[in-house]
Design an enzyme around this catalytic site. Structure first.
Site, mmCIF file in Angstrom:
data_model
loop_
_atom_site.group_PDB
_atom_site.id
_atom_site.type_symbol
_atom_site.label_atom_id
_atom_site.label_comp_id
_atom_site.label_asym_id
_atom_site.label_seq_id
_atom_site.Cartn_x
_atom_site.Cartn_y
_atom_site.Cartn_z
ATOM 1 N N LYS A 163 98.190 93.755 13.612
ATOM 2 C CA LYS A 163 97.629 92.796 13.160
ATOM 3 C C LYS A 163 98.532 91.466 13.072
ATOM 4 O O LYS A 163 98.388 90.402 13.250
ATOM 5 C CB LYS A 163 96.829 92.683 11.755
ATOM 6 C CG LYS A 163 96.140 91.357 11.236
ATOM 7 C CD LYS A 163 94.979 90.818 12.441
ATOM 8 C CE LYS A 163 94.664 89.420 11.842
ATOM 9 N NZ LYS A 163 93.484 89.618 10.704
ATOM 10 N N LYS A 199 99.842 82.693 4.852
ATOM 11 C CA LYS A 199 100.030 83.951 4.366
ATOM 12 C C LYS A 199 100.422 84.953 5.443
ATOM 13 O O LYS A 199 101.210 85.604 5.063
ATOM 14 C CB LYS A 199 98.651 84.404 3.507
ATOM 15 C CG LYS A 199 98.570 85.617 2.781
ATOM 16 C CD LYS A 199 98.337 86.840 3.510
ATOM 17 C CE LYS A 199 96.680 86.799 3.820
ATOM 18 N NZ LYS A 199 96.228 88.053 4.601
#
Length: 293
Positions: A171, A239
């Site tokens: 990811k 983030k």
């Protein structure tokens, strides 16, 4: 019927939980903002008042929350999942968090007699609503097989990529690629507009050649229309790029383009665009050239 606790009913989690309820499961949802349990309840699910209440007597606990500290607190905190879930419960973490933290949490889960897979997703709000997410899964083969019936309900591309933490690593790579593609697409549109080109026509022809991409298909219109309603908030991508740059440094890997994308995303956030869609990175790229954003 599988009893599933679903923790985190935001933009992504809510439609995922509803799909699981509609598939014939019994879903008990928990969200810090109680009102967000509404769609699940309307679909026939149940709202819980706490994590402990949600995970009592369930087969599966699914998480879709924002960041590593959130997952850690839900799993390891007082009256959290590790304290209250029954032996053998399968934890599926759909959140995007640090790979090293995931591996550590999976080890703690095993020590508690639980099973855990990391299953971060790609596809944004549209993918969640259409049950068409791409899901990269880390964990044992056995736990992946156990999670598969749940994953099949919410995703269309589901791949076991390795042991615990591997899903989060893949990811992170996904977010690196997406950030770079958004940044380069923004630069291309600013470039085209500077020359007075018909940008819609330009995107149409570029989409038919080697430059074609899912990013162009899904994000070019946002940039052309200056419409940045969040499907995936820029704050979250910021983030995620922090996860990428930190993990790359730990591995001794240079990611110069990724580092630049991370800095641009940080600049966009600092300029107040964090709550917009990540395609709003266009606004920062345009400002660098003194163009309308």
């Amino acid at each position: 019927m599988t009893r599933i606790a679903f923790i985190g009913l935001g933009i992504m989690g809510s439609p995922m939980a509803v799909h699981l309820q509609n598939a014939g499961n019994q879903v008990i949802g928990y969200n810090r903002t109680r009102a967000k349990t509404g769609p699940l309840v309307e679909a026939g699910g149940t709202a819980a008042a706490s994590v402990a209440e949600a995970v009592a007597d369930v087969d599966v606990v699914a998480l879709m929350v924002t960041d590593t500290p959130d997952v850690t607190e839900i799993l390891t905190g007082e009256a959290g999942v590790f304290e209250t879930a029954g032996p053998g419960t399968l934890v599926i973490d759909f959140s995007t968090i640090r790979p090293d933290a995931t591996a550590e949490l999976a080890a703690q889960a095993r020590d508690k007699g639980l099973r855990m897979v990391d299953a971060p997703v790609s596809g944004g709000e549209a993918g969640a609503r259409n049950a068409a997410l791409s899901i990269m899964v880390g964990g044992t083969e056995e736990d992946f097989a156990a999670a598969r019936p749940v994953l099949d309900v919410v995703g269309s591309t589901i791949v076991h990529v390795g042991p615990s933490g591997s899903g989060q690593t893949v990811k992170a790579a996904n977010q690196l690629i997406v950030a770079g593609a958004i940044g380069v697409l923004a630069e291309a549109i600013v470039f085209l507009e500077a020359y007075g080109v018909d940008t819609e026509a330009a995107i149409r022809v570029l989409s038919g050649g080697l430059a074609a991409s899912a990013i162009m298909d899904h994000k070019a219109a946002n940039m052309l229309d200056r419409s940045f309603e969040p499907g995936f908030r820029l704050d979250l991508h910021h983030k995620d790029l922090g996860i990428v740059t930190s993990a790359a440094r730990e591995a001794g890997v240079a990611i110069p383009l990724g580092a630049t994308a991370a800095q641009l995303m940080a600049a966009a956030r600092a300029n107040g665009d964090g709550d917009l869609d990540h395609s709003a990175l266009f606004r920062t790229i345009a400002r660098l050239s003194g163009r309308r954003s």
